[in-house]
Design an enzyme around this catalytic site. Structure first.
Site, PDB file in Angstrom:
ATOM      1  CE  LYS A 258      -5.906   4.390  -7.842  1.00  0.00           C
ATOM      2  NZ  LYS A 258      -5.608   4.201  -6.359  1.00  0.00           N
TER       3      LYS A 258
ATOM      4  CE1 TYR B  49      -6.436  -1.524  -6.981  1.00  0.00           C
ATOM      5  CE2 TYR B  49      -8.378  -0.721  -8.167  1.00  0.00           C
ATOM      6  CZ  TYR B  49      -6.844  -0.187  -7.927  1.00  0.00           C
ATOM      7  OH  TYR B  49      -7.000   1.111  -7.959  1.00  0.00           O
TER       8      TYR B  49
ATOM      9  CG  ASN C  37      -2.609   6.379  -4.976  1.00  0.00           C
ATOM     10  OD1 ASN C  37      -3.702   6.006  -5.947  1.00  0.00           O
ATOM     11  ND2 ASN C  37      -1.814   5.259  -4.549  1.00  0.00           N
TER      12      ASN C  37
ATOM     13  CG  HIS D 192      -3.542   1.350 -11.168  1.00  0.00           C
ATOM     14  ND1 HIS D 192      -3.196   0.362  -9.483  1.00  0.00           N
ATOM     15  CD2 HIS D 192      -3.000   0.412 -12.159  1.00  0.00           C
ATOM     16  CE1 HIS D 192      -2.216  -0.772  -9.974  1.00  0.00           C
ATOM     17  NE2 HIS D 192      -2.770  -0.416 -11.966  1.00  0.00           N
TER      18      HIS D 192
ATOM     19  CD  GLU E 106      -2.508  -3.987 -13.154  1.00  0.00           C
ATOM     20  OE1 GLU E 106      -1.854  -2.718 -13.559  1.00  0.00           O
ATOM     21  OE2 GLU E 106      -2.531  -3.794 -12.088  1.00  0.00           O
TER      22      GLU E 106
HETATM   23  P1  CMP Z   1      -3.217   1.173  -6.639  1.00  0.00           P
HETATM   24  O1  CMP Z   1      -1.672   1.573  -6.895  1.00  0.00           O
HETATM   25  O2  CMP Z   1      -4.096   1.763  -7.618  1.00  0.00           O
HETATM   26  O3  CMP Z   1      -2.719  -0.144  -5.799  1.00  0.00           O
HETATM   27  C1  CMP Z   1      -4.402  -0.346  -5.061  1.00  0.00           C
HETATM   28  C2  CMP Z   1      -4.101   0.434  -4.318  1.00  0.00           C
HETATM   29  O4  CMP Z   1      -5.008   0.053  -2.892  1.00  0.00           O
HETATM   30  C3  CMP Z   1      -3.678   1.988  -3.981  1.00  0.00           C
HETATM   31  O5  CMP Z   1      -2.604   2.229  -4.838  1.00  0.00           O
HETATM   32  C4  CMP Z   1      -3.993   2.856  -2.864  1.00  0.00           C
HETATM   33  O6  CMP Z   1      -4.954   3.524  -3.847  1.00  0.00           O
HETATM   34  C5  CMP Z   1      -4.379   1.074  -2.440  1.00  0.00           C
HETATM   35  N1  CMP Z   1      -4.095   1.224  -0.949  1.00  0.00           N
HETATM   36  C6  CMP Z   1      -2.849   0.853  -0.658  1.00  0.00           C
HETATM   37  N2  CMP Z   1      -2.553   0.587   0.801  1.00  0.00           N
HETATM   38  C7  CMP Z   1      -3.699   1.115   1.171  1.00  0.00           C
HETATM   39  C8  CMP Z   1      -3.589   1.541   2.505  1.00  0.00           C
HETATM   40  N3  CMP Z   1      -3.115   0.224   3.366  1.00  0.00           N
HETATM   41  N4  CMP Z   1      -4.702   1.734   2.581  1.00  0.00           N
HETATM   42  C9  CMP Z   1      -5.437   2.485   1.845  1.00  0.00           C
HETATM   43  N5  CMP Z   1      -5.393   2.336   0.770  1.00  0.00           N
HETATM   44  C10 CMP Z   1      -4.237   1.418   0.057  1.00  0.00           C
END
Ligand code: CMP
Length: 139
Positions: free
Chosen positions: A11, A51, A114, A117, A128
């Protein structure tokens, strides 16, 4: 449908802060082979489409804004049972719940930022992967 590959994104925050190299090392050390890889700056339309399953959730708009805030690295990763094994390697979505030694525990700064992904199912890995990599660009 086989589970021998998964799709991942490093990311924008992790790319921006120079964590792509260490993350790629952890991916290789975790037994994954890189089958395709590209740096890309997603458009808003691409990010919304990628997404789409999260559309309508309270974090959707801020997630899209974040994901288009800078370049990301998209990858196809090969390994036996790749989807499940990669999810173990990255750890829980919320880094405060991720196990020690996982990529997210090591590099994530928040649930949104985070670091990486990883596809959550074999079906999504296919969807994807096709989003970014035509078959001819895979090794
Ligand atoms: P990712 O694995 O990229 O898939 C969806 C993304 O949404 C996830 O990682 C997080 O970055 C984001 N996400 C999921 N839940 C939350 C949340 N409660 N608040 C903010 N971001 C979220």
């Amino acid at each position: 449908m086989t589970g021998d590959f998964t799709f991942s994104i490093i990311k924008p925050n992790a790319v921006r802060t120079g964590k792509a190299g260490p993350i790629l090392s952890m991916i290789n050390e975790g037994g994954f082979e890189i089958s395709a890889m590209r740096m890309v700056r997603m458009t808003q339309q691409q990010a919304e489409s990628f997404y789409v399953v999260h559309k309508g959730k309270p974090f959707f708009e801020s997630l899209i804004e974040f994901m288009i805030s800078g370049p990301v690295i998209v990858m196809l990763l090969k390994r036996e049972n790749a989807v499940e094994e990669f999810r173990k390697l990255i750890g829980a979505t919320d880094p405060s719940k991720a196990e020690q030694g996982t990529i997210r525990k090591t590099f994530a700064v928040s649930v949104q930022m985070n670091a990486v992904h990883g596809s959550d199912t074999v079906e999504n890995a296919h969807r994807e992967a096709n989003f970014f990599f035509p078959e001819k660009d895979r090794f």
